[in-house]
Design an enzyme around this catalytic site. Structure first.
Site, short mmCIF file in Angstrom:
data_model
loop_
_atom_site.label_atom_id
_atom_site.label_comp_id
_atom_site.label_asym_id
_atom_site.label_seq_id
_atom_site.Cartn_x
_atom_site.Cartn_y
_atom_site.Cartn_z
N ASP A 1 -10.27 -25.16 -17.79
CA ASP A 1 -8.93 -25.58 -18.20
C ASP A 1 -8.62 -25.18 -19.63
OD1 ASP A 1 -10.95 -27.51 -18.84
OD2 ASP A 1 -9.40 -29.00 -19.30
N HIS A 2 -9.57 -24.52 -20.30
CA HIS A 2 -9.34 -24.06 -21.67
C HIS A 2 -9.39 -22.54 -21.81
CE1 HIS A 2 -9.62 -28.09 -23.66
NE2 HIS A 2 -10.18 -28.35 -22.48
N HIS B 1 -14.02 -24.25 -26.06
CA HIS B 1 -15.21 -24.28 -25.21
C HIS B 1 -14.91 -23.58 -23.89
CE1 HIS B 1 -12.96 -27.84 -23.97
NE2 HIS B 1 -13.72 -27.96 -22.89
N HIS C 1 -4.44 -33.44 -24.21
CA HIS C 1 -5.50 -33.45 -23.21
C HIS C 1 -5.50 -34.79 -22.48
CE1 HIS C 1 -9.60 -32.94 -21.47
NE2 HIS C 1 -9.30 -31.65 -21.55
N HIS D 1 -14.91 -24.36 -20.66
CA HIS D 1 -14.46 -25.00 -19.43
C HIS D 1 -13.16 -24.34 -18.98
CE1 HIS D 1 -16.91 -28.99 -19.77
NE2 HIS D 1 -17.56 -28.05 -19.11
N ASP E 1 -12.55 -30.58 -26.63
CA ASP E 1 -12.94 -31.81 -25.96
C ASP E 1 -14.14 -32.42 -26.68
OD1 ASP E 1 -11.00 -30.99 -24.24
OD2 ASP E 1 -12.27 -30.91 -22.46
N HIS F 1 -19.71 -32.67 -26.47
CA HIS F 1 -19.13 -32.53 -25.14
C HIS F 1 -20.24 -32.07 -24.18
CE1 HIS F 1 -15.87 -32.42 -22.35
NE2 HIS F 1 -15.87 -31.10 -22.18
#
EC number: 3.1.26.11
Length: 311
Positions: free
Chosen positions: A67-68, A63, A269, A65, A211, A140
């Protein structure tokens, strides 16, 4: 096949852990590795690992976001300088192409290799003679996907003694029998593959989730998986917080693994609130109460994915 975790923290990096990224190393199977998510600092983590960017074949983003995926522009730009000349394919949700193209354009980064960006809405993303990759939407705050990687069954071992009795020596006829074809022996007799081919070796299944909070898509993705990589952001005492922020607890990850019939569970995570080893082990113990074969994913550790006994 082996898993190598390059980042296991949630949200932001900490002194103990980097943000999300995990490599599936397939040197024997494909002479390459695949990357799942690419948080900030991933290329630095790779430099401290046995992985080589020149061997990177595919990247799967769960996805959008930060942090990914904040590590993508730097890794894409640096890959050529580390010998990466072969094509690279990146799969992810809609919007990924705009993010990558804008980052590379504004930074005036020039890519010397073929870069293919595949945006998807789930379904079968890739299939060849050896592997099949499919994705499903999870639950999510943004579109987040889980990936199921299925290794196709391998032909069984050939009975060389029987083939020798037919006068068949190593060579092209071996290949035909291994492919399931019938062959003619030197004396004219016909030998069928079923007479000399052992039971096929069952392929392995690896499920890597983005997530998510518990949802109906997890079970079919993880069904009978040899390995399930599941986010475990919180201890179960914070299940309400996990639900509010569309995350899972260690216990919920274990329940998913048990229900799916998975063989091994890696917890990743992890919230930055869990800094110390006793806190990390509390997450692991919570999961193991439900699913004994659950472990915390440790960064810079190579985890072999063995074939199921008897397969």
């Amino acid at each position: 096949m082996e898993l190598y975790f390059l980042g296991t923290n949630a949200g932001v990096p900490s002194l103990e852990r980097n943000v999300t990224s995990v490599a599936l190393r397939m040197l024997e199977e494909r002479r390459s590795f695949w990357l799942f998510d690419c948080g900030e600092g991933t290329q630095h983590q790779i430099l401290r690992s046995p992985l080589k960017l020149s061997k990177l074949e595919k990247i799967f983003i769960t996805h959008l976001h930060g942090d990914h995926l904040f590590g993508l522009p730097g890794l894409i730009s640096s890959r050529a300088y580390q010998g990466g000349e072969d094509p690279l394919t990146i799969y992810g949700p809609r919007g990924l192409k705009q993010y990558i193209h804008t980052s590379l354009e504004l930074s005036e980064s020039h890519i010397s290799y073929s870069l293919d960006i595949v945006e998807h809405d789930g379904g079968v993303l890739f299939e060849d003679d050896s592997f099949r990759v499919e994705a499903s939407l999870l639950e999510h705050r943004v579109a987040s996907y889980g990936y199921r990687i299925t290794e196709k069954d391998l032909p069984g071992k050939l009975d060389t003694a029987t083939m020798e009795s037919y006068g068949i020596r190593p060579g092209p006829l071996y290949g035909k029998l291994k492919r399931g074809e019938s062959v003619e022996a030197p004396d004219g007799r016909i030998l069928h593959a079923s007479e000399v081919q052992g039971k096929p070796k069952k392929g392995r299944i690896i499920t890597i989730l983005g997530d998510t909070r518990p949802c109906g898509s997890v079970l079919p993705l993880a069904r009978d998986a040899d390995v399930l990589v599941h986010e475990s952001t919180f201890l179960h005492e914070m299940k309400d917080t996990a639900h509010t922020y569309f995350h899972s607890t260690a216990r919920q990850a274990a329940e998913a693994a048990r229900e799916a019939g998975a063989k091994r569970l890696f917890l990743t995570h992890l919230s930055s609130r869990y800094k110390y080893e006793d806190q990390i082990m509390q997450l692991e113990r919570e999961a193991q109460e439900i699913f004994p074969d659950a472990v915390i994913a440790r960064e810079h550790v190579l985890y072999g994915i063995e074939r199921t006994s008897g397969s």
